[in-house]
Design a protein around this motif. Structure first.
Motif, PDB file in Angstrom:
ATOM      1  N   SER A   1       0.828  -1.203   0.000  1.00  0.00           N
ATOM      2  CA  SER A   1       0.000   0.000   0.000  1.00  0.00           C
ATOM      3  C   SER A   1       0.865   1.257   0.000  1.00  0.00           C
ATOM      4  O   SER A   1       0.598   2.214  -0.743  1.00  0.00           O
ATOM      5  CB  SER A   1      -0.921  -0.015   1.226  1.00  0.00           C
ATOM      6  OG  SER A   1      -1.609   1.203   1.355  1.00  0.00           O
TER       7      SER A   1
ATOM      8  N   LYS B   1       1.128   4.004  -3.234  1.00  0.00           N
ATOM      9  CA  LYS B   1       0.419   5.257  -2.963  1.00  0.00           C
ATOM     10  C   LYS B   1       0.703   6.370  -3.980  1.00  0.00           C
ATOM     11  O   LYS B   1      -0.236   7.021  -4.467  1.00  0.00           O
ATOM     12  CB  LYS B   1       0.760   5.749  -1.547  1.00  0.00           C
ATOM     13  CG  LYS B   1      -0.088   6.920  -1.071  1.00  0.00           C
ATOM     14  CD  LYS B   1      -1.517   6.498  -0.801  1.00  0.00           C
ATOM     15  CE  LYS B   1      -2.344   7.602  -0.195  1.00  0.00           C
ATOM     16  NZ  LYS B   1      -3.763   7.216  -0.032  1.00  0.00           N
TER      17      LYS B   1
ATOM     18  N   SER C   1      -3.732   1.489  -3.609  1.00  0.00           N
ATOM     19  CA  SER C   1      -3.106   1.584  -2.293  1.00  0.00           C
ATOM     20  C   SER C   1      -4.157   1.541  -1.186  1.00  0.00           C
ATOM     21  O   SER C   1      -4.003   0.830  -0.184  1.00  0.00           O
ATOM     22  CB  SER C   1      -2.290   2.877  -2.191  1.00  0.00           C
ATOM     23  OG  SER C   1      -1.848   3.098  -0.875  1.00  0.00           O
TER      24      SER C   1
ATOM     25  N   LYS D   1      -4.766  -1.299   1.831  1.00  0.00           N
ATOM     26  CA  LYS D   1      -4.791  -0.905   3.240  1.00  0.00           C
ATOM     27  C   LYS D   1      -6.096  -1.334   3.907  1.00  0.00           C
ATOM     28  O   LYS D   1      -6.116  -1.671   5.098  1.00  0.00           O
ATOM     29  CB  LYS D   1      -4.609   0.613   3.335  1.00  0.00           C
ATOM     30  CG  LYS D   1      -4.442   1.132   4.753  1.00  0.00           C
ATOM     31  CD  LYS D   1      -3.962   2.590   4.743  1.00  0.00           C
ATOM     32  CE  LYS D   1      -4.949   3.511   4.069  1.00  0.00           C
ATOM     33  NZ  LYS D   1      -4.535   4.927   4.117  1.00  0.00           N
TER      34      LYS D   1
END
Length: 578
Positions: free
Chosen positions: A414, A418, A425, A429
């Protein structure tokens, strides 16, 4: 160091034995699939023979006029005796057979329905749905029949009793006559599984019928059923309705009983599932809700609030104060979606209603933190267990790998993704395993968000809300990476599962050449892989239906239906003039 020959032989023998066991297991699974497919084929033959027998015995019966009757009129004729129930039944069995052949929407024919229809001819014409043939989604239990959810392990495990909604339908005189196809696990907005295969859109075979109630959408959209039951945990009823050009209602989660309805993800409470009706028009949905919201349902399932259908609210003609928005700023609407909302807004204003802009906020939080995280709060372990022992589905490979990955790896991936793939991402998460404390906190967050949403609604003094509905129907095979893409394009629908508001869809227009031309400039809000994929999935849809979504506050299904009826009436009038 040399490996001793006996040890090498033992390892080789063990490996060979494992391969043999795996081959035998796979062979056994494919055998079960073949048997299920043969049973499906036998069902179609039984339908064909039943229709043929009826036509030989009643050569003068005209099927087309029966199939053209809207449900309220059909129901009235059945109850006043001017139309025999067997005429209606076999008309729909014949049409359903045609649609099954063309779209692969039916998994099983409920042959006992033939006995029911003979009994119906001899009994009093009781019940609001007396003699009405009804189709049932695979995941809704019918006694003596499988609820597979597209899983091989669920074959040959017939339900011990009808679900409550099916019991109530029978008590209201309805005749459940077929079960319809779903995607494996239900967590998809296409309709394909390894047992029964792909279901196709009846309006254009290169398009998806939607999911997970895709078999219902295809059958009703093609005229093979006049009324059906689906389920919805993120749009699973609304997608097929919109894609196939019919109407559908997702009620408040517990307005109709879910006892005997098999869920795709068991135990999660963040995204509320619901059972609801699907039909060609809104009046048919209202008739179904009148029939279901009766003492029988409240008696059979005491967890359902005893709220009978409020006729006064549904039949009201008072002007409405309607909130609306054209986009959620998360999934960019297709040109046809945006145009549909604008045109309906103008029609409503011309009819004397007040339209008020509504500003959506934090939709990305709803999708990632509430919906994805809520559905997979255990890190996806319960979802993965459903696939244990099943045949591999290559399109789900990446998704399964990500779910099986440890939390630290999901967090690391993640963080890496990002900068260049923010939505990917956020999905990673959101799919990590949560502690009990985190799950409880999540439920508190969702509750607080719901209160804030209602406060904004009431500050504007709204009655109902007009919203976009994803469309037109996506091409077959989208999304190509299974459920990994699901959580993104469902933003317009899943919001109202998280809030647990009733929401219905009404087809209002068709995709035009101008919409298709404007689609060439579609880039999405994030301009990432998913936006590009969605743009491709929309293309080639000229002439396909586009719907809008009508929403009301919890437990106000009658007001939602009243609003849907207004939208339907105005849209039909406009289209007739055009």
């Amino acid at each position: 160091m040399r490996v001793p020959l006996p040890a090498l032989l033992c390892c080789s023998a063990a490996s060979l034995l494992l391969l043999l066991l795996r081959w035998r297991r796979r062979r056994g699974l494919w055998k079960k699939v073949k048997q299920a497919q043969q049973r499906q084929e036998r069902s179609l033959v039984q339908m064909q023979m039943a229709v043929q027998r009826f036509r030989e015995q009643h050569p003068s019966v005209k099927m087309v006029p029966i199939l053209s009757l809207p449900l309220p009129e059909l129901s009235k004729k059945l109850r006043d005796g001017s139309l025999p129930p067997d005429h209606v039944f076999y008309a729909y069995v014949g049409k359903a057979l045609q649609m099954a052949t063309e779209t692969n929407c039916i998994t099983e024919y409920l042959q006992e329905s033939e006995t029911q229809i003979q009994k119906a001819k001899l009994t009093e014409k009781l019940g609001l749905l007396y003699g009405v043939p009804v189709s049932i989604k695979d995941s809704i239990n019918c006694q003596g029949h499988d609820s597979t959810l597209g899983f091989i392990k669920n074959l040959n495990k017939p339900a011990a009793e009808d679900s409550v909604v099916v019991q109530v339908l029978r008590r209201q005189g309805a005749i459940p006559f077929v079960k319809t196809n779903v995607p494996q696990s239900l967590i998809s907005y296409d309709c394909k599984n390894l047992i029964f295969g792909q279901t196709f859109n009846p309006l254009l075979y290169t398009r998806s019928p939607g999911g997970s109630s895709g078999g219902e959408g295809a059958l009703i959209g093609g005229g093979g059923s006049i009324l059906g039951l689906g389920t919805d945990v993120g749009g699973s009823l609304r997608f097929p309705a919109a894609f196939c050009g019919i109407c559908g209602l997702k009620p408040t989660g517990n307005r109709l009983s879910k006892k005997g309805v098999v869920a795709g993800v068991l135990g999660q409470k963040a995204v509320v599932a619901a059972v609801g009706p699907m039909a060609k028009d809104v009046e048919s949905l209202a008739l179904c809700m009148r029939a279901l919201l009766c003492e029988d349902m409240f008696h059979l399932d005491s967890t359902v609030p005893p709220l009978p259908f409020n006729e006064e609210v549904y039949s009201s003609t008072q002007p409405l104060r309607i909130g609306y928005y054209e986009t959620d700023f998360f999934t960019m609407p297709s040109p046809a979606m945006r145009r549909a909302v604008r045109e309906v807004k103008e029609l409503l204003e011309d009819a004397g209603h007040t339209l008020v802009p509504f500003e959506l906020a934090s939709v990305d939080r709803v999708i990632f933190n509430f919906c994805v995280r809520g559905m997979f709060a255990d890190g996806g372990s319960s979802f993965l267990r459903k696939f244990k022992g099943e045949l591999e589905n290559s399109s789900m490979g990446l998704f399964f790998w990500l779910l099986r990955s440890p939390g630290w790896l999901k967090t690391a991936l993640s963080w890496i993704a990002k900068p260049f793939a923010p939505r990917f991402s956020d999905i990673l998460k959101s799919m990590r395993a949560n502690t009990v404390d985190e799950v409880w906190s999540l439920h508190c967050e969702i509750e607080e968000f719901c209160h804030q949403f209602i406060a904004q609604w009431k500050k504007l003094n709204l009655d109902v809300m007009l919203c976009p509905m994803l469309g037109p129907a996506l091409g077959i095979g989208y999304p190509p990476m299974g459920s990994l893409c699901l959580q993104l394009a469902v933003s317009y629908t899943m919001l109202y599962n998280a809030l647990d508001f009733p929401a219905g869809v009404v087809p209002v227009t068709l995709v035009t050449d101008e919409d298709e031309e404007e689609l060439k400039g579609y880039q999405g809000y994030f301009r990432d892989w998913w936006d590009r994929t969605l743009a491709k999935a929309f293309r080639g849809s000229v002439g396909m239906p586009v719907a809008v979504q009508c929403v009301a506050l919890p437990w106000q299904e009658e007001l939602c239906l009243r609003f849907m009826k207004e939208v339907e009436t105005l849209s039909l009038k406009k289209n007739m003039i055009v």
